[in-house]
Structure formats: C-alpha cells, structure tokens
Design an enzyme around this catalytic site. Structure first.
Site, short mmCIF file in Angstrom:
data_model
loop_
_atom_site.label_atom_id
_atom_site.label_comp_id
_atom_site.label_asym_id
_atom_site.label_seq_id
_atom_site.Cartn_x
_atom_site.Cartn_y
_atom_site.Cartn_z
N HIS A 130 10.10 9.80 3.59
CA HIS A 130 9.68 8.45 4.01
C HIS A 130 10.82 7.69 4.69
O HIS A 130 10.58 6.69 5.35
CB HIS A 130 9.20 7.67 2.78
CG HIS A 130 7.84 7.07 2.92
ND1 HIS A 130 6.99 7.29 3.98
CD2 HIS A 130 7.18 6.22 2.09
CE1 HIS A 130 5.86 6.60 3.78
NE2 HIS A 130 5.96 5.95 2.66
N ASN A 167 5.56 -0.42 2.26
CA ASN A 167 4.27 -1.07 2.47
C ASN A 167 4.37 -2.59 2.64
O ASN A 167 3.36 -3.26 2.77
CB ASN A 167 3.27 -0.71 1.36
CG ASN A 167 3.78 -1.08 -0.01
OD1 ASN A 167 4.92 -1.47 -0.18
ND2 ASN A 167 2.91 -0.97 -1.00
N ASP A 170 8.10 8.08 9.62
CA ASP A 170 7.66 9.43 9.28
C ASP A 170 6.18 9.58 9.57
O ASP A 170 5.45 8.59 9.67
CB ASP A 170 7.94 9.70 7.80
CG ASP A 170 7.15 8.76 6.89
OD1 ASP A 170 7.41 7.54 6.95
OD2 ASP A 170 6.29 9.23 6.13
N ASN A 215 1.32 3.28 5.52
CA ASN A 215 1.31 1.93 4.95
C ASN A 215 2.32 0.98 5.59
O ASN A 215 2.07 -0.22 5.66
CB ASN A 215 1.52 1.98 3.43
CG ASN A 215 0.32 2.55 2.72
OD1 ASN A 215 -0.82 2.43 3.19
ND2 ASN A 215 0.54 3.19 1.60
#
Length: 188
Positions: free
Chosen positions: A19, A66, A91, A112
């Site tokens: 991530h 997020n 990513d 997100n």
C-alpha cells in the site's frame, strides 16, 4: 506549480508494504536531490522540488490511506491549484506486479485512497499513476495490501518504483498523454 501526491499509510509499521508504493516513489524523487526538507502541513509531509522551471510539491498524506482526500484538498486550496496540476501515485492490486499505468482521469477502482480523494475533490478528473502490486493469492485483500513484498518480488517492485519516479519527471515535462504512450505498454 504542480503537485505530486504519493499515497501510503504513515508510520514505520507500514514502511515497505504494498500500500505504500506511492510514498516510496515520493521518497525516490526526494533522494534525487534538489528537494527541500519535508515539513508537516495540511496533515501531510510536503517538500518543494524544482527539477525544471516549475516548482513541484511532493506530498505524502499523513492521514491513513482511506482519509487521503482532505490533505490533498487542503494543499490544492491553499495554493489555489486546479486538479489539472495534480498527479496521484498509488498501488493497484488489479495490475501485475511492477506494471505502471498512467491515466488522465478515472474511477477509484475500489482503491480507498482514490475514493476519498475523489469525494473531497468532487471529481475524478485528475491524473494518476498506478503501480501494480499484484492480486492477492490466498490471503485477504487487507492482508495483501498491508503486507510486505516477498523476497522474489522486491527487485521487480524496486525497479517499478524507480521507473515510476522517472515517469513522474516525464509527466512534469511532457504531460500525461506522453506518459501513457511511454509507460502503459508492456515495456517502456
């Protein structure tokens, strides 16, 4: 002025995870020289870079993935910049490991961080560079994106991060269309 945002999660716990490849691209650009010291503003680490005639802000939101939209919105508002001056690096689990994909706009595709940015900007009309981190195998999605790269994957992703940093430089100098032509194929 342009803004390059690398998405990731803050803290050493997430360093080197799938991530956090967006953060890794920003760090690679910053290591190249000519970049000021990162300072915390707008819930983000921000450094100024001037690779050519135009100033560039390198941004790593310090909110979790997020919640990336608010810091991005605050930077654009403060500097009175349109979304056309923004590139978001993140990513993508839907791309093979190390594959790069530039897009001038698009949906969040289930990401997100992009979803929150789209919500805060009120548009999906901003450029993005997605870096493939591969689809999860037997592990769940959260475990996959928050997991580290396997030893056999590290060289591929390190090369992709270096190539993505070059792609950011090309975006600054040549624009999104040229980057799509150069990087979105099988081999740039």
């Amino acid at each position: 002025m342009k803004v390059v945002v690398g998405l990731g999660n803050p803290g050493s716990k997430y360093h080197g995870t799938r991530h956090n490849v967006g953060y890794a691209v920003i760090d690679t650009l910053a290591a190249g020289g000519g970049v000021g010291r990162f300072q915390e503003r707008f819930q983000a680490d921000i450094a100024e870079w001037q690779p050519e005639e135009e100033k560039v802000l390198l941004v790593k939101p310090l909110a979790f993935m997020n919640l990336s939209g608010r810091p991005v919105r605050q930077v654009l508002d403060f500097y009175q910049l349109p979304v056309e001056q923004l590139l978001v690096v993140c990513d993508d689990v839907n791309l093979p490991l190390g594959k790069l994909r530039f897009r001038p706009r698009g949906t969040h595709g289930g990401h997100n961080g992009l979803r929150d940015i789209q919500q805060h900007l009120g548009t999906s009309e901003y450029a993005r560079l997605r870096i493939g981190v591969d689809v999860p195998g037997q592990e769940d999605m959260v475990g996959h994106v928050l997991g580290r790269f396997k030893p056999g994957e590290r060289e591929v992703i390190e090369d992709a991060i270096t190539l993505a940093a070059q792609g950011v430089h090309d975006w600054l100098c040549q624009g999104i269309q040229e980057c799509m032509n150069k990087y979105n194929g099988d081999k740039p």
